[in-house]
Design a protein around this motif. Structure first.
Motif: not given
Length: 562
Positions: A105-121
């Motif tokens: 949730l903190a990332d969703l509020e802080r980031r401004d554009g495309f980003y990876y939530v998690a990798k290697d899944l």
């Protein structure tokens, strides 16, 4: 009323201004049209690169040394996700990707554009994410590098970092070949640099990486590493390396460096343990260099293989320095100079030649220069030109001093003795293949260079058999096979001299004579309990050779003892 002259000046200024404006318009809209078009696109679009599957690394016996398994990455673009939906989305994503809800949730509020939530899944996560039907959230294919054989040939295979970039070994040397070309997606943005309603769209389709087929034989590699592990435990040595090579083609069947590491767990290995000792450690070769001096003398025409050499009865004085021998030898034939590893005899032979003659053979055999094997960080070794030699240099070289070599450089030089005088290029890669298994770059051996007369190489190889038959290399014997080789016990060089109690034990040899198909070099670095090569390195050579000839079906020498 404005004067006529003032009006003229105003008209001139306006005309000049108009010319400047028109010129600038021509420059921007015609001459620099592509530049500004690209800048406009850069501001409207953002690219996202997704790596294509990395190529495999396979051994000559078709064992997978490095490969990749499919994984997925979850991405998000908060600009496309309404604020009131973010808390609920964070809860759902936390369950899927295994991250705390608060972090997401903190990332969703802080980031401004495309980003990876998690990798290697796990790839199954992709289906679960699609069922969320949440705009601004999706998945992209990724992969994880795997090394099924663990630490086997670890320093040769190498490893990749978290971004998939090759960092060592073949993974680094062939990084561009293995990784291929990434697929490119574009994210459109409006004039305010905000994401539009469009999701990522495909821009450029990538190409999977090519796979490598390497010359290593996993069975031979396993044998070598087992024997080196045994000698390390017996002698408490600091490290060890070994090379098994075809003296005819230069193909490396094994290249071992211990301690080794598992490329999948490289973070657990300190940097000191990650290097490939066989190509990165340059050490003085000791008495394994005496055959090189003998080869130079025979090639220069100042020594015949049947000659007697004055070994001075226990030592020799050179430039006011007395150099001791191992025993009170008098006259010895050349075969016994090598078999008994006489220091005085080797020095006498070195002093028969001019400095340039000895230098030419040393350089022709590849010392002081890289072998150009397909591995990064290869050491050149240390070798000085004759203009920098002292009065003791020829004597030092006869004893394997004033020069440092890697195990692979020594193997290459001994291969020239074994194959009739040809310098071959050591190689690890046989061919590259595309995703369908089709050969892209088939194996094309590099042409060998003649560096010794054939008769000199043949005579020297026969002389080296005496080392194993009744000299310092008896422990390297393989029943049923004619073996040639040489021991070497060197002191560890340090600043301004030699370190007390620190030694290197070598054995370099080949079999079966008279037409060797296997060349093996063993180097044991700083053994503690016993450091003599005859008792440390030679037995390792014998055990490796005995097991490898059985594995590869090398026939015993006809008419020899079994």
């Amino acid at each position: 009323m404005m004067s006529a002259s003032r009006l003229r000046w105003i008209a001139i200024v306006l005309a000049v201004w108009a010319v400047v404006v028109v010129a600038r318009l021509v420059q921007v809209q015609i001459l620099e049209h592509r530049v500004w078009e690209a800048e406009s696109a850069r501001q409207r679009e953002r690219t996202v690169e997704v790596e294509e599957p990395r190529g495999d690394i396979r051994s000559r016996d078709d064992r997978l040394l490095a490969g990749s398994v499919e994984r997925v990455a979850v991405y998000a673009n908060p600009r496309k996700i309404p604020r009131d939906q973010r808390p609920g989305l964070a809860t759902k994503l936390a369950r899927l990707v295994g991250r705390p809800r608060g972090e997401i949730l903190a990332d969703l509020e802080r980031r401004d554009g495309f980003y990876y939530v998690a990798k290697d899944l796990d790839p199954q996560v992709a289906e679960a994410v699609s069922r969320l039907r949440q705009r601004g959230v999706g998945t992209l294919r990724t992969e994880r590098r795997v090394y099924p054989h663990g630490s086997l040939a670890g320093p040769a295979v190498g490893f990749v970092n978290a971004e998939g970039d090759g960092q060592a070994g073949l993974e680094a040397f062939y990084d561009r070949t293995l990784r291929g070309v990434p697929t490119v997606y574009r994210e459109l943005r409006d004039g305010r640099i905000a994401s539009t309603s469009l999701d990522l769209r495909l821009d450029t389709l990538g190409r999977p990486g090519q796979s490598l087929v390497v010359s290593l034989d996993c069975r031979v590699q396993q044998v070598v590493e087992e024997e080196l592990t045994l000698i390390l435990s017996q002698t408490r040595a600091k490290g060890a390396s070994a090379v098994v090579m075809s003296p005819v083609t230069g193909e490396l069947l094994a290249i071992a460096s211990l301690p080794s590491y598992d490329p999948a767990r490289v973070g657990q290995t300190p940097p000191e343990g990650r290097r490939n000792r066989a190509v990165e450690d340059a050490l003085e070769p000791g008495s394994t260099f005496k055959p090189i001096v003998v080869a130079a003398a025979m090639a220069a025409g100042v020594l015949d293989p049947w000659e007697m050499v004055d070994c001075s009865g226990g030592g020799i004085q050179i430039a006011n320095v007395f150099i001791r021998d191992h025993a009170l030898y008098g006259l010895l034939p050349v075969r016994d100079v090598l078999a008994k590893s006489s220091n005085a005899g080797a020095i006498r032979i070195a002093h028969r030649m001019a400095a340039g003659q000895l230098d030419a053979t040393i350089r022709n055999l590849g010392f002081g220069q890289p072998t150009h094997v397909e591995l990064p960080a290869e050491a050149h070794g240390i070798y000085r030109s004759p203009q920098h030699w002292s009065a003791l240099s020829r004597a030092g070289l006869a004893l394997g001093q004033e020069i440092s070599v890697t195990a692979l450089q020594l193997a290459r030089a001994y291969a020239a003795i074994a194959n009739g005088g040809l310098l071959v290029r050591p190689t690890l890669v046989l061919e590259t293949r595309d995703r369908s298994g089709r050969a892209v770059t088939p194996y094309r051996p590099q042409p060998a260079t003649r560096v010794l007369p054939a008769q000199v190489a043949s005579s020297l190889a026969t002389l080296l058999e005496s080392v194993v038959e009744d000299g310092t290399g008896k422990a390297a014997d393989v029943p049923g096979y004619r073996v040639a080789g040489k021991t070497g016990t060197a002191q560890r060089a340090s600043a301004g001299g030699y370190a007390a109690g620190r030694h290197v034990a070598w054995f370099a040899g080949f079999l079966p004579m008279p037409s060797p198909s296997l060349l093996i070099v063993v180097c044991i670095d700083e053994p503690e309990s016993n450091y003599w090569a005859a008792e440390v390195a030679a037995p390792v050579f014998g055990r490796i050779a005995g097991r490898v000839v059985t594995l590869l079906g090398v026939q015993p020498t006809s008419g020899e003892r079994v």
